[in-house]
Write a protein that holds these residues in place. Structure first.
Motif, mmCIF file in Angstrom:
data_model
loop_
_atom_site.group_PDB
_atom_site.id
_atom_site.type_symbol
_atom_site.label_atom_id
_atom_site.label_comp_id
_atom_site.label_asym_id
_atom_site.label_seq_id
_atom_site.Cartn_x
_atom_site.Cartn_y
_atom_site.Cartn_z
ATOM 1 N N UNK A 1 0.720 -1.168 -0.085
ATOM 2 C CA UNK A 1 -0.125 0.044 0.003
ATOM 3 C C UNK A 1 0.756 1.274 -0.002
ATOM 4 N N UNK A 2 2.092 1.262 0.904
ATOM 5 C CA UNK A 2 2.815 2.165 0.880
ATOM 6 C C UNK A 2 3.615 2.528 -0.442
ATOM 7 N N UNK A 3 3.874 1.515 -1.058
ATOM 8 C CA UNK A 3 4.525 1.676 -2.417
ATOM 9 C C UNK A 3 3.650 2.063 -3.550
ATOM 10 N N UNK A 4 2.374 1.863 -3.182
ATOM 11 C CA UNK A 4 1.367 2.443 -4.168
ATOM 12 C C UNK A 4 1.380 3.849 -4.133
ATOM 13 N N UNK A 5 1.431 4.252 -2.654
ATOM 14 C CA UNK A 5 1.254 5.792 -2.540
ATOM 15 C C UNK A 5 2.630 6.480 -3.508
ATOM 16 N N UNK A 6 3.603 5.950 -3.291
ATOM 17 C CA UNK A 6 5.025 6.340 -3.794
ATOM 18 C C UNK A 6 4.926 6.326 -5.209
ATOM 19 N N UNK A 7 4.534 5.299 -5.933
ATOM 20 C CA UNK A 7 4.371 5.190 -7.224
ATOM 21 C C UNK A 7 3.502 5.956 -8.038
ATOM 22 N N UNK A 8 2.046 6.178 -7.277
ATOM 23 C CA UNK A 8 1.203 6.975 -7.856
ATOM 24 C C UNK A 8 1.642 8.520 -7.688
ATOM 25 N N UNK A 9 1.933 8.994 -6.585
ATOM 26 C CA UNK A 9 2.505 10.333 -6.306
ATOM 27 C C UNK A 9 3.578 10.749 -7.327
ATOM 28 N N UNK A 10 4.777 9.535 -7.544
ATOM 29 C CA UNK A 10 5.859 9.726 -8.385
ATOM 30 C C UNK A 10 5.212 10.183 -9.751
ATOM 31 N N UNK A 11 4.533 9.555 -10.213
ATOM 32 C CA UNK A 11 3.773 9.647 -11.696
ATOM 33 C C UNK A 11 3.062 10.834 -11.650
ATOM 34 N N UNK A 12 2.221 11.116 -10.784
ATOM 35 C CA UNK A 12 1.669 12.517 -10.759
ATOM 36 C C UNK A 12 2.664 13.576 -10.856
ATOM 37 N N UNK A 13 3.591 13.748 -9.977
ATOM 38 C CA UNK A 13 4.506 14.640 -10.157
ATOM 39 C C UNK A 13 5.359 14.738 -11.310
ATOM 40 N N UNK A 14 5.751 13.738 -12.009
ATOM 41 C CA UNK A 14 6.611 13.336 -13.168
ATOM 42 C C UNK A 14 5.572 14.224 -14.538
ATOM 43 N N UNK A 15 4.424 14.091 -14.087
ATOM 44 C CA UNK A 15 3.532 14.423 -15.497
ATOM 45 C C UNK A 15 2.870 15.779 -15.158
ATOM 46 N N UNK A 16 2.911 16.194 -13.962
ATOM 47 C CA UNK A 16 2.474 17.671 -13.628
ATOM 48 C C UNK A 16 3.492 18.454 -12.785
ATOM 49 N N UNK A 17 4.143 19.068 -13.323
ATOM 50 C CA UNK A 17 5.268 19.914 -12.736
ATOM 51 C C UNK A 17 5.052 21.228 -11.972
ATOM 52 N N UNK A 18 3.918 21.578 -12.216
ATOM 53 C CA UNK A 18 3.734 22.939 -11.603
ATOM 54 C C UNK A 18 2.285 23.139 -10.547
#
Length: 317
Positions: free
Chosen positions: A100-117
């Protein structure tokens, strides 16, 4: 005119054409680039070392949005110009905490990578979400400084219980995701920690402001001191708010309530001031258990914190 005009969906709130509620400006994410504020729920509570229904908190905080308007009478400031999108909740694994914690990390990482601002506001969940949340934030933003409002150090050892809601800052420090000199803890409460863990944070260069410090000094002075220490050392600052920093009389819906905590007024002053700082680019709110709350007092305070954080941001627009 038809009398059907008086029919409305069950549970619909009273509508005043001259009032905009905060819930009115929070829109579902359309999966396009996020340019304003993005709200993400991380409803994990199985990792709590005490009974916790914190997985329900993202929903109750969102529900509380409708209790407040977008107008600040104190500043004559209107927040309705903010673009705010709700990205929904990250789905937790039914039994596997680490996954579950890994899902949080991966999901937020992808959001930040594609939405920089965009400006992220993360709704927990228990405090265990902090490690994957800040880890993802750090991966996207560079050197991160953290201002942590908490009654506890949250640096418990990982051998006795694994990655729980008592270990996130130990994991962050030992993984070098953040440096101790760039972590400031505010509101650490008497008889809520051990000497061993105080020595641990001291050995890592963490700055600790206890509740005695909060009572004796102006909260903005301590924040200024923290900002000065981080000046030139970090690229961005992340605010981690564990609601148990607040006194139990004003935040009864926390698993680890206790007397002698921070007042809601002091917390709001602090968060508003932090919102004014350009380097502050992320906020998380954790450790609310709606099942033990009274009239959603704690979730309403969390919603108010978000409003004041955005009011701070409006001051520097």
């Amino acid at each position: 005119m038809s009398s059907f005009q008086y029919l409305k969906p069950t549970g619909s709130p009273f509508v005043d054409r001259h009032v905009t509620r905060f819930s009115d400006i929070v829109k579902p994410w359309n999966e396009q680039e996020i340019v304003g504020v993005g709200i993400v729920g991380a409803p994990l509570s199985k990792s709590s070392i005490s009974h916790s229904g914190a997985h329900l908190a993202p929903s109750t905080i969102r529900k509380a949005f409708s209790a407040f308007t977008t107008y600040s009478i104190e500043d004559d400031c209107e927040l309705s110009s903010f673009e705010i999108q709700d990205l929904g909740d990250i789905v937790m694994h039914v039994t596997d905490i680490v996954h579950s914690q890994d899902r949080i990390y991966k999901t937020l990482s992808e959001i930040y990578a594609t939405n920089r601002k965009f400006l992220p506001i993360i709704l927990g969940g228990d405090n265990s979400i902090t490690y994957p949340s800040i880890k993802a934030f750090s991966k996207a933003k560079g050197r991160v400084g953290v201002i942590q409002f908490d009654a506890h150090h949250d640096v418990r050892n990982l051998e006795d219980g694994g990655t729980t809601n008592g270990t996130p800052f130990r994991s962050l420090l030992e993984s070098n995701t953040i440096l101790g000199e760039n972590l400031v803890q505010i509101g650490i409460r008497d008889f809520s920690n051990s000497k061993f863990y105080r020595k641990y944070v001291d050995s890592h260069g963490v700055t600790v402001f206890t509740m005695k410090n909060v009572r004796e000094r102006r909260i903005t002075e301590m924040i200024d001191e923290a900002l000065q220490m981080m000046k030139g050392q970090v690229d961005v600052i992340y605010v981690s708010l564990d609601m148990d920093v607040v006194d139990q009389a004003e935040a009864p819906g926390c698993p680890a309530i206790g007397p002698g905590g921070m007042s809601a007024a002091t917390l709001i002053e602090a968060i508003t001031y932090l919102g004014e700082q350009p380097k502050v680019q992320g906020l998380e709110i954790v450790e609310i258990d709606p099942t033990v709350d009274f009239r959603d007092m704690t979730s309403r305070l969390a919603a108010h914190v978000i409003l004041h954080f955005l009011k701070g941001k409006a001051r520097i627009k």
